[in-house]
Design an enzyme around this catalytic site. Structure first.
Site, PDB file in Angstrom:
ATOM      1  N   HIS A  66       0.842  -1.217   0.000  1.00  0.00           N
ATOM      2  CA  HIS A  66       0.000   0.000   0.000  1.00  0.00           C
ATOM      3  C   HIS A  66       0.870   1.257   0.000  1.00  0.00           C
ATOM      4  CE1 HIS A  66      -3.490  -2.452   1.108  1.00  0.00           C
ATOM      5  NE2 HIS A  66      -2.716  -3.021   2.008  1.00  0.00           N
ATOM      6  N   HIS A 117       4.310  10.749   6.426  1.00  0.00           N
ATOM      7  CA  HIS A 117       3.764  10.540   7.773  1.00  0.00           C
ATOM      8  C   HIS A 117       4.787   9.838   8.647  1.00  0.00           C
ATOM      9  CE1 HIS A 117      -0.585  10.657   6.051  1.00  0.00           C
ATOM     10  NE2 HIS A 117      -0.112  11.861   6.303  1.00  0.00           N
ATOM     11  N   THR A 198      -5.518   7.042   8.190  1.00  0.00           N
ATOM     12  CA  THR A 198      -6.120   7.338   6.878  1.00  0.00           C
ATOM     13  C   THR A 198      -6.213   6.075   6.023  1.00  0.00           C
ATOM     14  OG1 THR A 198      -4.017   7.808   5.803  1.00  0.00           O
ATOM     15  CG2 THR A 198      -5.135   9.660   6.901  1.00  0.00           C
ATOM     16  N   THR A 199      -5.850   4.935   6.620  1.00  0.00           N
ATOM     17  CA  THR A 199      -6.011   3.660   5.922  1.00  0.00           C
ATOM     18  C   THR A 199      -6.811   2.733   6.834  1.00  0.00           C
ATOM     19  OG1 THR A 199      -4.061   2.677   6.958  1.00  0.00           O
ATOM     20  CG2 THR A 199      -3.703   3.881   4.911  1.00  0.00           C
TER      21      THR A 199
HETATM   22  N1  LIG Z   1      -1.669   7.074   7.048  1.00  0.00           N
HETATM   23  S1  LIG Z   1      -1.525   6.776   8.603  1.00  0.00           S
HETATM   24  O1  LIG Z   1      -0.440   7.564   9.143  1.00  0.00           O
HETATM   25  O2  LIG Z   1      -2.814   6.999   9.223  1.00  0.00           O
HETATM   26  C1  LIG Z   1      -1.054   5.096   8.845  1.00  0.00           C
HETATM   27  C2  LIG Z   1      -0.620   4.650  10.080  1.00  0.00           C
HETATM   28  C3  LIG Z   1      -0.211   3.309  10.224  1.00  0.00           C
HETATM   29  C4  LIG Z   1       0.261   2.831  11.514  1.00  0.00           C
HETATM   30  C5  LIG Z   1       1.601   2.514  11.691  1.00  0.00           C
HETATM   31  C6  LIG Z   1       2.054   2.069  12.915  1.00  0.00           C
HETATM   32  C7  LIG Z   1       1.169   1.914  13.999  1.00  0.00           C
HETATM   33  C8  LIG Z   1      -0.184   2.202  13.789  1.00  0.00           C
HETATM   34  C9  LIG Z   1      -0.644   2.661  12.558  1.00  0.00           C
HETATM   35  C10 LIG Z   1      -0.214   2.429   9.165  1.00  0.00           C
HETATM   36  C11 LIG Z   1      -0.631   2.921   7.939  1.00  0.00           C
HETATM   37  C12 LIG Z   1      -0.615   2.020   6.779  1.00  0.00           C
HETATM   38  C13 LIG Z   1      -0.211   2.524   5.549  1.00  0.00           C
HETATM   39  C14 LIG Z   1      -0.192   1.669   4.463  1.00  0.00           C
HETATM   40  C15 LIG Z   1      -0.550   0.320   4.596  1.00  0.00           C
HETATM   41  C16 LIG Z   1      -0.940  -0.146   5.839  1.00  0.00           C
HETATM   42  C17 LIG Z   1      -0.972   0.693   6.938  1.00  0.00           C
HETATM   43  C18 LIG Z   1      -1.057   4.251   7.762  1.00  0.00           C
HETATM   44 ZN   LIG Z   2      -0.098   7.795   6.130  1.00  0.00          ZN
END
Ligand SMILES: NS(=O)(=O)c1cc(-c2ccccc2)cc(-c2ccccc2)c1
Ligand SMILES: [Zn+2]
Length: 262
Positions: A66, A117, A198-199
């Site tokens: 992703h 991010h 946001t995911t």
């Molecule tokens: N865009 S975000 O910042 O809200 C975001 C945070 C985290 C996240 C990371 C560590 C702990 C907890 C949450 C993971 C993703 C993510 C992006 C692509 C695919 C899967 C997950 C995205």
């Molecule tokens: Zn993000």
């Protein structure tokens, strides 16, 4: 194996079916426009601690299908927030070579080219990021808006490795560096609101800090980001380019605090 995408049948309009929070309250990203902004003089400059990691340490860069994410050292943390938040990972969102407008947050309805991010979790209250991820005070994300301009040698420390993480589940190890180099110089000017991942699973667990000032990368660097990576595995007969991995802005009926006067 998360079954969601930014396109078609598993695209963002369908996320709420499998991930109910995605259809809930406090969803991110949002548009910052004048009539929802409120100056708050108590918002302190963001203070980073332990970001100057030794170059003998390594960060792991991973294509998770992703986005491209980079693991960070838990000795990196953000002060000046209600709790101590330790760094977990950073990742990016972007558009495509024909529409270089892939930021998640927008200002006055305007997209920037991309968005970085840096995800931190509340290490005062929770053992690790997974137990923090669904708690209302669990996460704090620093968001940096990216626009086209000067070549950026700090972003190149990540972008130069994209050929080793082209396909889903590929990863590579890179020498650690001071991630503060990726931030704008004004850490005292930012937007602040309570929102969500946001995911999927879209947990409403994120204290968002979006810096007012964008950083610049060159046109060539942005093109590398937009053209190097795939959502699919190397042997997949139907390769899918990793592009347009940004969520559209959400309805927002609250105020956003700003640390700066216009
Ligand atoms: N865009 S975000 O910042 O809200 C975001 C945070 C985290 C996240 C990371 C560590 C702990 C907890 C949450 C993971 C993703 C993510 C992006 C692509 C695919 C899967 C997950 C995205
Ligand atoms: Zn993000």
């Amino acid at each position: 194996g998360s079954k969601w995408s930014y396109l078609g049948a598993e695209g963002e309009k369908m996320w709420a079916k499998k991930y109910p929070f995605c259809g809930g309250l406090f969803q991110s990203p949002i548009d910052f426009h004048d009539d929802i902004l409120q100056y708050d003089s108590t918002l302190l400059p963001i203070e980073l601690e332990g970001y100057n990691v030794s170059s003998f340490e390594q960060f792991i860069l991973t294509n998770n299908g992703h986005s491209v994410k980079m693991s960070l050292s838990p000795t990196m943390n953000v002060r000046s927030l209600p709790n101590r938040y330790s760094a977990a990972q950073l990742h990016l969102h972007w558009g495509n070579r024909n529409k270089q407008e892939g930021s998640e947050h927008t200002i006055g309805g305007r997209h920037f080219a991309a968005e970085l991010h840096i995800v931190h979790y509340n290490s005062d209250q929770y053992l690790d990021m997974n137990s923090a991820a669904d708690k209302s005070d669990g996460l704090a994300v620093l968001a940096i808006l990216i626009e086209i301009g000067q070549f950026n040698p700090s972003y190149e420390k990540i972008f130069s490795h994209f050929q080793n993480v082209k396909y889903k589940d590929q990863e590579t190890s890179i020498s650690a560096f001071n991630v503060q180099e990726l931030l704008p110089d004004r850490l005292d000017e930012y937007y602040r609101y309570e929102g969500s991942l946001t995911t999927p699973p879209c947990y409403p667990s994120v204290l968002w800090t979006v810096f007012r000032k964008p950083v610049q990368v060159s046109q060539e660097q942005l093109l590398a980001l937009e053209t190097a990576l795939y959502c699919t595995q190397q042997n997949d007969p139907a390769p899918l380019e990793m592009v347009n991995n940004f969520r559209r802005v959400q309805e927002f009926e609250r105020m956003v605090l700003v640390s700066f006067r216009q």
